[in-house]
Design an enzyme around this catalytic site. Structure first.
Site, short mmCIF file in Angstrom:
data_model
loop_
_atom_site.label_atom_id
_atom_site.label_comp_id
_atom_site.label_asym_id
_atom_site.label_seq_id
_atom_site.Cartn_x
_atom_site.Cartn_y
_atom_site.Cartn_z
N ARG A 48 0.81 -1.23 0.00
CA ARG A 48 0.00 0.00 0.00
C ARG A 48 0.84 1.27 0.00
O ARG A 48 0.54 2.22 -0.70
CB ARG A 48 -0.90 0.02 1.23
CG ARG A 48 -1.89 -1.12 1.17
CD ARG A 48 -3.23 -0.77 1.70
NE ARG A 48 -4.13 -1.77 1.16
CZ ARG A 48 -5.42 -1.70 1.14
NH1 ARG A 48 -6.02 -0.65 1.62
NH2 ARG A 48 -6.15 -2.65 0.62
N LYS A 151 -0.76 -19.38 4.14
CA LYS A 151 -1.81 -19.72 5.08
C LYS A 151 -2.22 -18.47 5.86
O LYS A 151 -1.40 -17.54 5.91
CB LYS A 151 -1.36 -20.83 6.02
CG LYS A 151 -0.29 -20.41 7.03
CD LYS A 151 0.01 -21.50 7.99
CE LYS A 151 -0.64 -21.29 9.31
NZ LYS A 151 0.10 -20.45 10.25
N HIS A 181 4.69 -24.11 5.10
CA HIS A 181 6.15 -24.10 5.09
C HIS A 181 6.75 -25.36 5.73
O HIS A 181 7.90 -25.69 5.50
CB HIS A 181 6.71 -22.81 5.71
CG HIS A 181 6.69 -22.77 7.20
ND1 HIS A 181 5.60 -22.41 7.92
CD2 HIS A 181 7.66 -23.07 8.11
CE1 HIS A 181 5.88 -22.47 9.20
NE2 HIS A 181 7.13 -22.87 9.35
N LYS A 185 10.49 -28.20 4.95
CA LYS A 185 11.57 -28.57 5.88
C LYS A 185 12.21 -29.87 5.41
O LYS A 185 11.52 -30.80 5.02
CB LYS A 185 11.00 -28.74 7.30
CG LYS A 185 10.55 -27.41 7.93
CD LYS A 185 10.07 -27.65 9.34
CE LYS A 185 9.39 -26.42 9.92
NZ LYS A 185 10.26 -25.50 10.61
N GLU A 219 6.21 -25.15 21.06
CA GLU A 219 7.03 -23.93 20.91
C GLU A 219 7.16 -23.26 22.27
O GLU A 219 6.19 -23.23 23.03
CB GLU A 219 6.35 -22.95 19.97
CG GLU A 219 6.21 -23.46 18.55
CD GLU A 219 5.48 -22.44 17.70
OE1 GLU A 219 6.14 -21.73 16.93
OE2 GLU A 219 4.24 -22.33 17.82
N ASP A 239 -4.06 -22.30 13.62
CA ASP A 239 -2.72 -21.81 13.29
C ASP A 239 -1.73 -22.94 13.04
O ASP A 239 -0.82 -22.79 12.23
CB ASP A 239 -2.23 -20.92 14.45
CG ASP A 239 -0.90 -20.24 14.16
OD1 ASP A 239 -0.80 -19.62 13.09
OD2 ASP A 239 0.02 -20.32 15.00
N HIS A 244 0.06 -27.50 9.63
CA HIS A 244 1.37 -28.14 9.79
C HIS A 244 1.26 -29.56 10.35
O HIS A 244 1.85 -30.50 9.82
CB HIS A 244 2.26 -27.31 10.71
CG HIS A 244 2.40 -25.87 10.29
ND1 HIS A 244 2.43 -25.49 8.97
CD2 HIS A 244 2.52 -24.73 11.01
CE1 HIS A 244 2.58 -24.17 8.90
NE2 HIS A 244 2.63 -23.69 10.12
N LYS A 336 1.79 -23.36 22.46
CA LYS A 336 2.73 -22.24 22.63
C LYS A 336 3.06 -22.13 24.12
O LYS A 336 2.29 -22.56 24.96
CB LYS A 336 2.10 -20.94 22.14
CG LYS A 336 1.87 -20.94 20.63
CD LYS A 336 2.20 -19.61 20.01
CE LYS A 336 1.87 -19.56 18.55
NZ LYS A 336 2.92 -20.11 17.67
C1 BG6 Z 1 3.45 -20.52 11.63
C2 BG6 Z 1 2.50 -20.17 12.75
O1 BG6 Z 1 2.74 -21.02 10.53
O2 BG6 Z 1 4.36 -21.51 12.09
C3 BG6 Z 1 3.28 -19.68 13.96
O3 BG6 Z 1 1.61 -19.16 12.31
C4 BG6 Z 1 4.32 -20.69 14.36
O4 BG6 Z 1 2.40 -19.43 15.04
C5 BG6 Z 1 5.18 -21.10 13.16
O5 BG6 Z 1 5.13 -20.11 15.37
C6 BG6 Z 1 6.09 -22.24 13.52
O6 BG6 Z 1 6.96 -22.50 12.46
P1 BG6 Z 1 8.38 -23.13 12.71
O7 BG6 Z 1 8.96 -23.34 11.35
O8 BG6 Z 1 9.14 -22.15 13.54
O9 BG6 Z 1 8.14 -24.41 13.47
#
Ligand code: BG6
Length: 483
Positions: A48, A151, A181, A185, A219, A239, A244, A336
């Site tokens: 923007r 996502k 993502h 990995k 995490e 999330d 994932h 988390k």
């Molecule tokens: C993201 C989430 O997709 O993945 C985050 O939105 C999360 O909340 C992250 O922390 C974790 O990714 P990675 O690669 O650090 O395990």
């Protein structure tokens, strides 16, 4: 030999955003450094704010420095190949301006018309952007045109279905790259090699030999400055679990594909989701972290309303009702503010059927467990009982270990792998429309009728009430887990 895709224009919508800064631009610099990007590749940032090419180039330099990209890698990214166009208020004329800018870059650099549009945007503007791209004719070109979507892809089944409908009105499925993502990995990709290149694993990969599977993504971080997104569009289910963890689950559980190619692999993953039994709400535990004196409670994080009911932890049990997995529980757990950052898949084999060593009064450990570890150190290990030399007769648990870092000096970052795959037109590590919908279908019932929220103290391993949703006596993710 280094793979080099055809030259293209890479357009990043959200070019000045967090994802571009932290992940995409560093990944592009590393690709350029590894000579994976043809030198004529042009990168067009779109956002923007008003900015010109010169200030965007400065912005990119700062972003790469902040992301701790080494100087030689930063220098590999051609500075004059970075451009910027403002999308203003995203009117049709603004999209036309983007189209005109792309055309002029292609002409100036004699490019064949290959275009990658990366939507590194908040989900609220996906629809507007996709429609704008379509209306400006940016869904086809003289070369290839590909759309990359970050996502979250929808927030429940209905919204994912609607988003798929909208994207398909503009782009064909073979042009769409839905990013998760985790699929980029190395260890996740290695999971398929582990399973399908080594007969030892495939022969035990079934209900006769496997007692339970546990997929853990813990995490230590909290929601930090992402409270606004996380509380509305996130939560542990949306999330992390829906995308994932579910990707890891399908890769562990899928049948052997007919070929190592996108369609065959994605077809098998979709089959797993179709065979997964409806969730039993009694086998779902949601949790939310409390402060511990050092870090605040979830409810005290910035932008979190005190009426929030969003979970920061979820553990649940899934069953795949097919011949291979009938009766084998899959425990999926993520949270988390856990004691540690740790991602791993544990495959617990059935115990040996005869207690042959009882007469020596040795206590054998529980059954063998294969641990596929994603983070913090990637690799895998299999634990065995062996006899300790000498007398008295004693056994001990020892690991057979493989660590990526010990063997290979460096692995590409997930975004590097995924971006290169987009440029090469390989959809294997991207999520198909049906996969997204099947996955939402599985979790939408618990989103619509959430189970109670249990509290846990930050820095611990989640609510006490979740310990039954794990492989018994194997708190494999815990720091003190040593064999
Ligand atoms: C993201 C989430 O997709 O993945 C985050 O939105 C999360 O909340 C992250 O922390 C974790 O990714 P990675 O690669 O650090 O395990």
């Amino acid at each position: 030999m280094v793979n080099v895709p055809e030259p293209s224009v890479i357009v990043i919508f959200g070019g000045t955003g967090d994802l571009a800064r932290r992940k995409l631009l560093p990944a592009m610099a590393r690709l350029a450094h590894g000579k994976h990007l043809p030198p004529t590749t042009q990168i067009l940032g779109v956002a923007r704010e008003p900015m010109d090419d010169a200030s965007f180039r400065e912005f990119v330099q700062e972003a790469l420095t902040a992301a701790k990209v080494p100087k030689d890698v930063t220098q590999a990214l051609c500075g004059t190949c970075l451009h910027y166009t403002s999308i203003g208020t995203a009117t049709p004329a603004d999209f036309e301006a983007v189209a005109a800018r792309i055309a002029s870059l292609e002409q100036a650099h004699d490019l064949p018309g290959n275009r990658a549009f990366y939507l590194a945007l908040p989900p609220q503007v996906f629809a507007l952007t996709i429609e704008g791209l379509g209306a400006a004719g940016l869904n086809q070109s003289a070369g290839w045109t590909r759309l990359i979507i970050e996502k979250p892809f929808g927030h429940d089944l209905a919204s994912a279905h609607e988003l798929n409908r909208l994207v398909h009105a503009v782009y064909r499925e073979d042009q769409i790259y839905r990013i998760d993502h985790y699929l980029g990995k190395e260890t996740v990709q290695n999971l398929m090699v582990l399973r399908f290149a080594n007969t030892i694993f495939e022969s035990v990969w079934n209900r006769d030999r496997v007692e339970a599977v546990q997929i853990t993504v813990m995490e230590d971080i909290g929601v930090g400055s992402r409270g606004n997104y996380y509380d509305k569009s996130g939560g542990a289910i949306r999330d992390m679990l829906q995308n994932h963890l579910t990707q890891l689950f399908t890769l562990v559980a899928m049948e052997i594909p007919s070929a190592y190619e996108a369609d065959a692999i994605r077809y098998e993953k979709i089959k797993v989701l179709r065979s997964t039994r409806h969730l039993d709400p009694n086998r779902v535990v949601r949790g939310r972290y409390l402060g511990n004196g050092k870090v605040p409670s979830y409810l005290d994080e910035p932008d979190i309303p005190n009426t929030s009911t969003t979970e920061t932890f979820v553990a649940l049990e899934l069953f795949v009702d097919n011949w291979r997995w009938a009766g084998v529980p899959f425990y999926l757990r993520t949270g988390k503010r856990m004691g540690k950052t740790l991602s791993q898949i544990a495959v617990r084999l059935r115990p040996s059927p005869a207690a042959l060593f009882d007469k020596f009064q040795v206590k054998l450990e529980t059954a063998d467990t294969l641990i596929i570890s994603l983070q913090p150190d990637s690799g895998f290990s299999l634990h065995f009982d062996v006899k300790v030399p000498g007398t008295p007769f004693r056994t001990e648990r020892v690991p057979l270990d493989f660590r990526y870092a010990a063997r290979y000096s460096e692995s590409p970052e997930a975004y590097e792998t995924l971006l290169l795959d987009v440029l090469e037109g390989d959809q294997t590590l991207f999520v198909h429309a049906d996969e997204v919908e099947q996955s939402w279908k599985l979790y939408t019932p618990i989103l619509e009728a959430p189970t109670p929220l249990h509290e846990y103290v930050a820095g611990t391993w989640g609510p006490d009430g979740a310990s039954h949703l794990a492989i018994p006596d194997a708190d494999l993710w815990q720091e003190n887990w040593k064999r």
